[in-house]
Design an enzyme around this catalytic site. Structure first.
Site, mmCIF file in Angstrom:
data_model
loop_
_atom_site.group_PDB
_atom_site.id
_atom_site.type_symbol
_atom_site.label_atom_id
_atom_site.label_comp_id
_atom_site.label_asym_id
_atom_site.label_seq_id
_atom_site.Cartn_x
_atom_site.Cartn_y
_atom_site.Cartn_z
ATOM 1 N N GLY A 191 -1.016 3.964 2.796
ATOM 2 C CA GLY A 191 -1.509 3.998 1.836
ATOM 3 C C GLY A 191 -2.319 3.705 0.779
ATOM 4 N N ASN A 192 -2.197 2.787 1.089
ATOM 5 C CA ASN A 192 -3.175 1.664 0.135
ATOM 6 C C ASN A 192 -3.531 1.583 -0.948
ATOM 7 O OD1 ASN A 192 -5.492 -0.628 0.481
ATOM 8 N ND2 ASN A 192 -6.708 0.877 0.201
ATOM 9 N N THR B 76 -1.240 0.567 -3.553
ATOM 10 C CA THR B 76 -0.938 -1.417 -3.717
ATOM 11 C C THR B 76 -2.249 -2.065 -4.014
ATOM 12 O OG1 THR B 76 1.122 -0.398 -3.996
ATOM 13 C CG2 THR B 76 0.593 -3.222 -4.402
ATOM 14 N N GLU C 150 -19.940 14.623 -33.366
ATOM 15 C CA GLU C 150 -18.812 13.652 -33.990
ATOM 16 C C GLU C 150 -18.037 13.794 -34.504
ATOM 17 O OE1 GLU C 150 -21.635 9.206 -34.142
ATOM 18 O OE2 GLU C 150 -22.370 11.410 -35.405
HETATM 19 C C1 LIG Z 1 -3.175 5.280 -10.353
HETATM 20 C C2 LIG Z 1 -2.317 4.589 -9.474
HETATM 21 C C3 LIG Z 1 -0.953 5.435 -10.077
HETATM 22 C C4 LIG Z 1 0.486 5.278 -9.729
HETATM 23 N N1 LIG Z 1 1.234 5.720 -10.476
HETATM 24 C C5 LIG Z 1 2.943 5.221 -10.039
HETATM 25 C C6 LIG Z 1 3.906 5.325 -10.934
HETATM 26 O O1 LIG Z 1 3.757 6.301 -12.192
HETATM 27 N N2 LIG Z 1 5.606 5.329 -10.857
HETATM 28 C C7 LIG Z 1 5.466 4.327 -9.888
HETATM 29 O O2 LIG Z 1 6.587 4.271 -8.966
HETATM 30 N N3 LIG Z 1 4.419 4.075 -8.790
HETATM 31 C C8 LIG Z 1 3.445 4.446 -9.198
HETATM 32 N N4 LIG Z 1 1.838 3.756 -7.875
HETATM 33 C C9 LIG Z 1 2.404 3.495 -7.188
HETATM 34 C C10 LIG Z 1 2.465 3.846 -5.596
HETATM 35 O O3 LIG Z 1 3.680 4.752 -5.643
HETATM 36 C C11 LIG Z 1 2.748 2.692 -4.984
HETATM 37 O O4 LIG Z 1 1.213 1.984 -4.424
HETATM 38 C C12 LIG Z 1 2.844 3.165 -3.419
HETATM 39 O O5 LIG Z 1 4.582 3.972 -3.368
HETATM 40 C C13 LIG Z 1 2.907 2.269 -2.028
HETATM 41 O O6 LIG Z 1 2.677 2.888 -1.084
HETATM 42 P P1 LIG Z 1 1.546 2.365 -0.078
HETATM 43 O O7 LIG Z 1 2.225 3.405 1.038
HETATM 44 O O8 LIG Z 1 0.653 2.748 -0.451
HETATM 45 O O9 LIG Z 1 1.625 1.100 -0.028
HETATM 46 P P2 LIG Z 1 0.007 0.371 0.447
HETATM 47 O O10 LIG Z 1 -0.587 -0.150 -0.391
HETATM 48 O O11 LIG Z 1 -0.037 0.395 1.761
HETATM 49 O O12 LIG Z 1 1.401 -1.214 0.786
HETATM 50 C C14 LIG Z 1 2.130 -1.641 -0.440
HETATM 51 C C15 LIG Z 1 2.426 -3.184 0.176
HETATM 52 O O13 LIG Z 1 3.978 -2.562 1.076
HETATM 53 C C16 LIG Z 1 4.178 -2.739 2.453
HETATM 54 N N5 LIG Z 1 4.998 -2.238 2.956
HETATM 55 C C17 LIG Z 1 4.775 -0.849 3.572
HETATM 56 N N6 LIG Z 1 5.504 0.055 3.965
HETATM 57 C C18 LIG Z 1 6.325 -0.923 4.371
HETATM 58 C C19 LIG Z 1 7.134 -0.887 5.901
HETATM 59 N N7 LIG Z 1 7.415 0.483 6.893
HETATM 60 N N8 LIG Z 1 7.508 -2.180 5.779
HETATM 61 C C20 LIG Z 1 7.535 -3.025 5.307
HETATM 62 N N9 LIG Z 1 6.059 -2.938 4.517
HETATM 63 C C21 LIG Z 1 6.105 -2.255 3.776
HETATM 64 C C22 LIG Z 1 2.961 -3.369 2.372
HETATM 65 O O14 LIG Z 1 2.679 -4.506 3.222
HETATM 66 C C23 LIG Z 1 2.237 -3.954 1.064
HETATM 67 O O15 LIG Z 1 2.966 -5.185 0.666
HETATM 68 C C24 LIG Z 1 1.044 3.796 -8.430
HETATM 69 C C25 LIG Z 1 0.001 3.816 -7.987
HETATM 70 C C26 LIG Z 1 -1.521 3.627 -7.708
HETATM 71 C C27 LIG Z 1 -2.275 3.439 -7.005
#
Ligand SMILES: Cc1cc2nc3c(=O)[nH]c(=O)nc-3n(C[C@H](O)[C@H](O)[C@H](O)COP(=O)(O)OP(=O)(O)OC[C@H]3O[C@@H](n4cnc5c(N)ncnc54)[C@H](O)[C@@H]3O)c2cc1C
Ligand code: FES
Ligand code: FES
Length: 1339
Positions: free
Chosen positions: A268-269, A271, A1271
């Site tokens: 999902g990018n 993190t 204001e």
């Molecule tokens: C604005 C914002 C608000 C958020 N608020 C919250 C919140 O309130 N609570 C909360 O819990 N989270 C929150 N998050 C975090 C969000 O839930 C996580 O960023 C998200 O779940 C990560 O998933 P991703 O697919 O985007 O991961 P990615 O960014 O794509 O990857 C994250 C990491 O996981 C690893 N990875 C992913 N999949 C696998 C796999 N299958 N096997 C091995 N490694 C893997 C990747 O290599 C990387 O290191 C927030 C994020 C943002 C940007």
């Protein structure tokens, strides 16, 4: 990756058009691609980290297996274009336009006045549009969920909801539909007030475009074919820095992971992306496993649910909702618990992108899911080329922050979540700075299993996140409690054990140490109570649980804000053509809703254009020994390094005898001070290079950041101010009682949605330079740029089309930023663009001044205040900026609406080594007013009265009153506002109901507060009280108005057009306002001090009247002619059709030695009443209801004025409750983006927000009897603060504690919780101050 690989062709669609990208850059995000390559600038950049929603687009994908298309909203700033192969993107431009046809979503947000500055509007539109694509008739709850990830800094959200709720069924649409009354949708108009000339209709429901879902863009058939024919090959994209590989299937993924164990998986990018954009993290190889089917699996098995690691959180939510519906309640408890958390985790867009695997594997203790999954005994299926293994998801799996025990060649395939078993109870808890769309401060997952039919604990799992670098299990506590009965004794023992087991150093990362430890106990206590209830239901528990404890278990419901707004209609005699006084929509709201409205950074790039990124100091006070830019200059794309030596004119200028430097030359005096700037071909190149400029420092002393330290060092800017009325010292001798106290009010970040932008274009002749920029004070910017370049102002032209919010933050700081950009343009001879990243904007430009107020008040036992002596200390930061004027405004407002005969205030602006604080909506007014309200509140506590009684007793009431600086005013309308506010809010009845509520609830308490306001409008320095305009009439009869003000959402242009329309008697559609330009209207005052409309409006009126005077003979001569014919005739008669207009405002000034003077043009009055509820155990709070009555005289435009009131109030809610800036003890700003700094979202707006404009109010001083209102409403946020304080007092009373206690602003969850002292807070010892280095300090 060493050797170049064969790159694939990236194919996706944007707004129905195919895009084929042969050289897709793995680091390019969709937002940038849309804006710069596709030249669709409607999608906005607000933060780059998923935290604001300005970049929302809709993404659609075809699922060939299901044969369905999935539409979801997503953040363009976090969507790598490489992830879009086969997807269709729809942006705000793709759904409608003013040139063709508006989409109903665009039309309704605009017509409902839901677009002020408009910068958030495209994002709002796309979130709503996506919802409608999935659900054409949504519920209010759907809308709430869909918009939860979109921030708006201007409107206060209510009008956005009002526009969008017209898509709901009638029963959902409005609260007035209840009780047999017809809903507004059904009767087509309005909830009419009893008074005939009072209306609460701000827009008409009966002339909206019908919504027809069949008109929407279809999913491109070519993409369906592509999806069906998937050839299954690997996709590779490569730039000179990064390789992106999308494996064809699982075995390919494992192959790749074996070959590139260090490669980062990106799904999902959400993190990985923010770390790349905000922190500059570099991943040379990215593996995107999106096409691996096994990672998307959703399967029910006998004992649980299996979810593929790449399932998005939205998909997880949908599946769990299904599971809860289909499984029996006992089994689905764990899913219910997960759902409860998923509903408030991030915003909708993030949940649509973020995956469960990513959430787990980010191994971030602030993420919410791991605690619950671990407590529920979940496991992960892990795979590598070598085979498969099942790994328990527990504390052993997480080895450190961001680290797991996964081997580098392994991937997680899926998560197994077992069903709950009988006699097992599970719960999750979280507390964040803001209830929604915020990372938790502490989260917890707890599960207990009992021996069947008993209350004897078989096993206990208690997990916490946010109390250390990684997931924490209270293992010892859990072991000790096994075998025990679930009763009060167990609770006591559990708390004792936990207290010992959860260890957090006083300096722990994240700070708030005592709060975090207290939360661990509070959560456990809540869990204990929940389980007691469950056991009791099963007839097992013998534990006593008082009835008044139970409300602690009900989470606050996040509701959609609703309310009533009313205003007085214009007189029946007013011509129907005359728009003045009517609720006209913001004149560019349709362009804003379609993405056509142009902001500074929407100007297309020109050939050879360069991008500038600032190089800033990392030390607070140091000598710069050397600056080495050589490495930066050798990097790709870098063109120049710019510093003080490149400034052709003055690098240093004096501001009231205090120096300000564009670039630091020898010494730095704060972290974030600009030392130099890198100019490169692209933003990314400039960012990377700026990070490589090496500066060596020699630290200097002293260095300090806080007001207290500045007082110790006697470090103050001049002048120090004093205002005094009566004889304070003598009065103290006569009063019944005296009290002393103090209150600290933290600063505030402007967080306008559009950051600072400057485009400097050298014209190559005579030193001419054009600047397109975000300035509230173009004339100052022009002057400072001229000084820097060493050219006269007549060569510098500043253009401002509109701002995506200003709030005072774009008055001063934009000038040096522009001068620096202009210097770079001068040096390179090329157009240079600077768009501050959110983090840089927050760091460099700073915000509202923190204040410390100390007061001594003398009063009688009946609450009459006879004397007050107040000292105000503001943190001015390292340079003067506008700090003295801000302090003056605080002093001039310290009496608020109270006639205190003996009143003295002293103001000191502290010089510290922080970035210099600057103007912010209210400009010291809120701080000055709050000090007085704090004193009033304490007097009431001491007298045993309500604060409102004390307010009432001390109110100015007469027709002829004098302020403490001897300015004459009439208090009539203030008293009317106050009385109407108390009445409309049913204050007295509600106070009684609150007392009842508090008596019946131990851990939830309510409070109420009402305050009046008297707020000065205009500048207290007379020379700023001027306005200028230029009105040109063209031969076709069209009118072009130019003025010196800035349109930043407040509707200044709309009001100017209304005025021009009235005088010239032409429709608003014949009038145009193009931009603010220093070449058209010179020497303009800043758009500030709630004075913009007064100044500009009068100037426009003057210009129009002059023109009408010239036209009068022609009109008389040809009475039957049309306007166009008159203009044609006037042209032939050689009558000038161009006129300037000018407004010389009143002479205002204060003689500070004599404590007297007319400081303001006039006063705006109002009153506000708010009710809140707090959760004493967690510090959470909910804003229940607010009623505002505001005197804006005869409103020029009630819709815009109500918009300013609601927006200002909600900004105040942020100021007084959740917006907390944190600095390290070394002066580094740590809250530098929406991830750390929380402005109000929808759930922070009171569920009921009513705004009434005072009827029959006049203002003899100003334009058409109207009053400025930009204001004052910010201060009304303090009603929430003092209501919270009352609620805390109620809690303390039950613990036998004093109701007189200090509470600083903002009233964060931490402050609320720690003030509600009880057995849990008492179990957490406070570390001895001075024995440790705290993580953050109050500055
Ligand atoms: C604005 C914002 C608000 C958020 N608020 C919250 C919140 O309130 N609570 C909360 O819990 N989270 C929150 N998050 C975090 C969000 O839930 C996580 O960023 C998200 O779940 C990560 O998933 P991703 O697919 O985007 O991961 P990615 O960014 O794509 O990857 C994250 C990491 O996981 C690893 N990875 C992913 N999949 C696998 C796999 N299958 N096997 C091995 N490694 C893997 C990747 O290599 C990387 O290191 C927030 C994020 C943002 C940007
Ligand atoms: S710019 Fe994408 S969420 Fe803020
Ligand atoms: S209108 Fe929403 S941020 Fe300005």
């Amino acid at each position: 990756m060493s050797s170049p690989i064969k790159c694939s062709e990236l194919i996706f669609f944007v707004n129905g058009k195919k895009i084929t990208e042969k050289n897709a850059d793995p680091e390019e995000m969709l937002l940038n691609y849309l804006r710069k390559k596709v030249r669709l600038s409607g999608t906005k950049f607000g933060c780059g980290s998923g935290g604001c929603g300005a970049c929302t687009v809709m993404v659609s994908r075809y699922d060939p297996v299901q044969g369905t298309v999935r539409h979801f909203s997503a953040n363009g700033c976090l969507l790598p274009i490489c992830s879009l192969h086969g997807a269709a993107v729809v942006t705000v431009e793709g759904i409608g336009s003013t040139k063709t046809k508006l989409h109903p979503v665009q039309e309704r947000i605009a017509k409902a006045h839901g677009s002020q500055c408009g910068f958030c509007t495209p994002g709002m539109v796309m979130s709503m549009y996506t919802l409608l694509r999935n659900k054409p008739q949504p519920s209010l709850e759907d809308i709430r969920e869909a918009l939860g990830g979109n921030l708006c800094r201007c409107t206060g959200y209510r009008p956005i909801i009002d526009g969008f709720k017209t898509f709901c069924g009638a029963s959902e649409c409005c609260q007035n539909g209840e009780g047999g009354n017809k809903c507004c949708v059904e009767n087509g108009s309005t909830h009419q007030d009893e008074d005939a000339d009072i209306s609460d209709e701000l827009f008409r429901m009966d002339d909206l475009l019908p919504f027809d879902p069949s008109q929407d863009l279809i999913f491109p058939p070519q993409l369906m074919l592509m999806a069906q024919k998937q050839d299954g090959g690997r996709l590779c994209f490569q730039s000179d820095r990064v390789t992106w590989i999308s494996p064809r299937d699982l075995s390919d993924l494992l192959e790749l992971k074996a070959a590139h164990p260090d490669a980062t998986l990106v799904v999902g990018n959400t993190t990985v992306g923010p770390k790349m954009f905000v922190k500059g993290a570099y991943h040379p190889v990215l593996i995107s496993p999106g096409r691996v089917l096994e990672l998307h699996i959703v399967k029910r098995v006998k004992n649980g649910v299996i979810l593929g690691a790449a399932c998005t959180l939205s998909m997880v939510k949908d599946e769990l909702e299904r599971a809860v519906q289909e499984l029996d309640q006992e089994k689905s408890k764990v899913y219910q618990t997960l759902l409860q958390t998923l509903r408030c985790l991030a915003g909708k867009q993030i949940r649509n992108m973020a995956t469960i695997g990513g959430n787990i594997l980010s191994a971030n203790p602030k993420y919410d899911l791991n605690c619950i999954l671990a407590a529920a005994d979940c496991s992960l299926l892990v795979m590598s080329k070598g085979g498969t293994r099942e790994v328990p998801l527990n504390e052993e799996f997480f080895t450190g922050f961001g680290k797991t025990s996964l081997r580098p060649d392994e991937v997680v395939l899926s998560v197994h979540i077992p069903h709950s078993r009988p006699w097992e109870f599970i719960s999750a808890f979280r507390q964040a700075q803001r209830r929604e769309f915020a990372f938790s401060i502490v989260n917890a997952g707890m599960k207990v299993a009992f021996a069947e039919d008993t209350d004897v604990v078989e096993s206990l799992n208690v997990y916490y996140g946010g109390v250390g670098p990684t997931l924490f299990r209270a293992a010892h506590t859990c072991e000790e409690l096994a075998g025990r009965s679930w009763d009060g004794e167990l609770l006591g023992e559990a708390c004792r054990l936990l207290g010992d087991e959860v260890t957090l150093s006083p300096s722990a990362h994240g700070g708030k140490v005592e709060f975090r430890k207290t939360l661990t106990l509070s959560f456990l206590f809540k869990f204990y109570m929940q389980v007691v209830l469950e056991l009791r239901e099963r007839g097992v528990s013998v534990s006593d649980l008082p009835q008044e404890y139970l409300s602690a278990l009900k989470p606050f419901r996040n509701e959609v804000p609703q309310g009533q707004q009313s205003y007085q209609l214009v007189s029946e005699n007013q011509s129907s053509e005359d728009p003045v006084g009517r609720p006209k929509v913001h004149h560019s709201s349709f362009q804003q809703a379609t993405g056509e409205a142009k902001y500074s950074d929407d100007t297309p790039t020109v050939q050879d254009e360069l991008f500038l990124v600032m190089v800033t100091s990392t030390r607070a006070h140091a000598k710069m020994i050397s600056v080495d830019e050589s490495e930066a200059l050798s990097m790709p794309g870098v063109v120049a390094y710019v510093s003080a030596r490149d400034v052709p004119g003055q690098n240093r200028r004096m501001v009231f005898d205090n120096p300000e430097e564009l670039f630091a030359e020898e010494e730095v005096i704060c972290v974030g001070q600009i030392i130099g700037a890198i100019v490169a071909k692209t933003r990314e190149q400039a960012k990377r290079a700026a990070a490589k400029v090496k500066v060596t420092y020699e630290d200097l002393s002293p260095v300090f950041f806080t007001i207290e330290e500045a007082i110790q060092h006697q470090s103050f800017f001049n002048p120090k101010r004093k205002l005094e009325r009566g004889n304070v010292d003598e009065a103290f001798e006569k009063v019944d009682r005296i009290l002393e106290g103090e209150i600290y009010m933290g600063g505030q970040e402007h967080f306008y949605m559009e950051t600072h932008v400057i485009i400097a274009a050298p014209r190559g002749e005579d030193g001419e330079m054009d600047l397109y920029l975000t300035s509230q004070h173009s004339a100052l910017t022009q002057e400072v740029v001229g000084l820097a370049l060493g050219v006269d102002s007549n060569k510098i032209t500043c253009h401002v089309k509109r701002l995506g919010g200003g709030f005072g933050g774009k008055v001063m700081k934009i000038a040096p930023l522009s001068a620096i950009t202009a210097t770079a343009a001068h040096k390179t001879g090329r157009v240079v663009r600077c768009v501050l990243d959110r983090g840089d904007d927050m760091l460099i430009t700073s915000g509202r001044h923190p204040f410390l107020g100390k007061y001594k008040v003398g009063f009688m036992n009946d609450g009459t205040i006879l004397a007050a002596d107040m000292s105000f200390y503001s943190n001015g930061g390292c340079t003067l900026d506008q700090s003295p004027f801000v302090m003056e405004k605080a002093l001039l407002h310290m009496d608020n609406g109270y006639k205190i005969p003996n009143l003295r205030g002293r103001g000191f602006v502290c010089m510290t080594y922080l970035p210099s604080y600057t103007a912010f909506r209210g400009f010291g007014g809120p701080q000055g007013l709050t000090m007085m309200e704090s004193a009033v509140h304490e007097v009431a506590v001491k007298c045993g009265l309500t604060p409102e009684q004390v307010r009432d007793i001390n109110l100015y009431r007469d027709e002829i009153c004098y302020t403490h600086h001897k300015q004459l005013f009439s208090a009539r309308d203030m008293v009317r506002c106050w009385e109407q506010c108390l009445e409309r809010s049913a204050y007295h009845n509600r106070r009684l109901a609150i007392a009842q509520f508090n008596a019946n609830n131990r851990w939830k308490k309510r409070g109420i507060c009402a305050v009046p306001i008297k707020f000065g409008v205009g500048f207290s320095k007379w020379f700023f009280n001027q306005g200028a305009a230029l009105v040109n009439i063209f031969r076709d009869g069209s009118v072009l108005v130019s003025h010196g003000g800035t349109e930043m959402g407040q509707g200044l242009n709309t009001k100017a057009m209304q005025i021009a329309s009235r005088i010239l008697k032409v429709p608003m559609s014949s009038i145009h306002i193009k931009e603010t330009c220093t070449g058209n209207v010179p020497n303009a005052a800043p758009s500030a001090a709630s004075f913009g409309t007064d100044a500009v409006g009068m100037a426009v009126k003057d210009a129009c009247e002059k023109l009408m005077k010239r036209l009068e003979p022609v009109m008389k001569e040809y009475p039957k002619h049309t306007w166009r014919q008159w203009i044609g005739e006037a042209y032939c008669q050689r009558i000038s059709l161009s006129s300037t207009g000018f407004f010389m405002g009143p002479y205002t000034d204060v003689d500070w030695d004599k404590s007297e003077g007319m400081a303001y043009y006039y006063f705006t009055f109002g009153a506000c009443c708010s009710e809140v509820e707090i959760d004493c155990l967690t510090g959470d709070h909910k804003n229940i209801r607010t009623d505002i009555v505001m005197d804006v005289g005869r409103s020029l435009n009630p819709a815009l004025d109500i918009g300013q009131i609601e927006g200002g109030f909600v900004q105040g809610v942020g100021l007084y409750t959740i917006e907390e800036l944190q600095f390290s003890p070394d002066g580094v700003l740590m809250t530098s983006g929406p991830t750390q700094y929380k402005i109000p979202v929808m759930c922070d707006v009171p569920s009921q927000l009513n705004v009434h404009l005072l009827a029959n109010a006049e203002n003899p001083h100003a334009l058409y009897s109207a009053k400025g209102v930009g204001e004052p409403p910010v201060f009304f946020g303090c009603t929430i603060f003092f209501a919270i304080k009352e609620a805390i007092a109620a809690a303390r009373r039950e613990s036998g504690l004093s109701c007189s206690f200090p509470l600083n602003s903002p009233a964060t969850a931490e402050r609320i919780r720690m003030a509600c002292i009880d057995q849990f807070t008492q179990m957490v010892p406070s570390p001895e101050p001075g024995t440790f280095k705290p993580w953050a300090i109050d500055v």
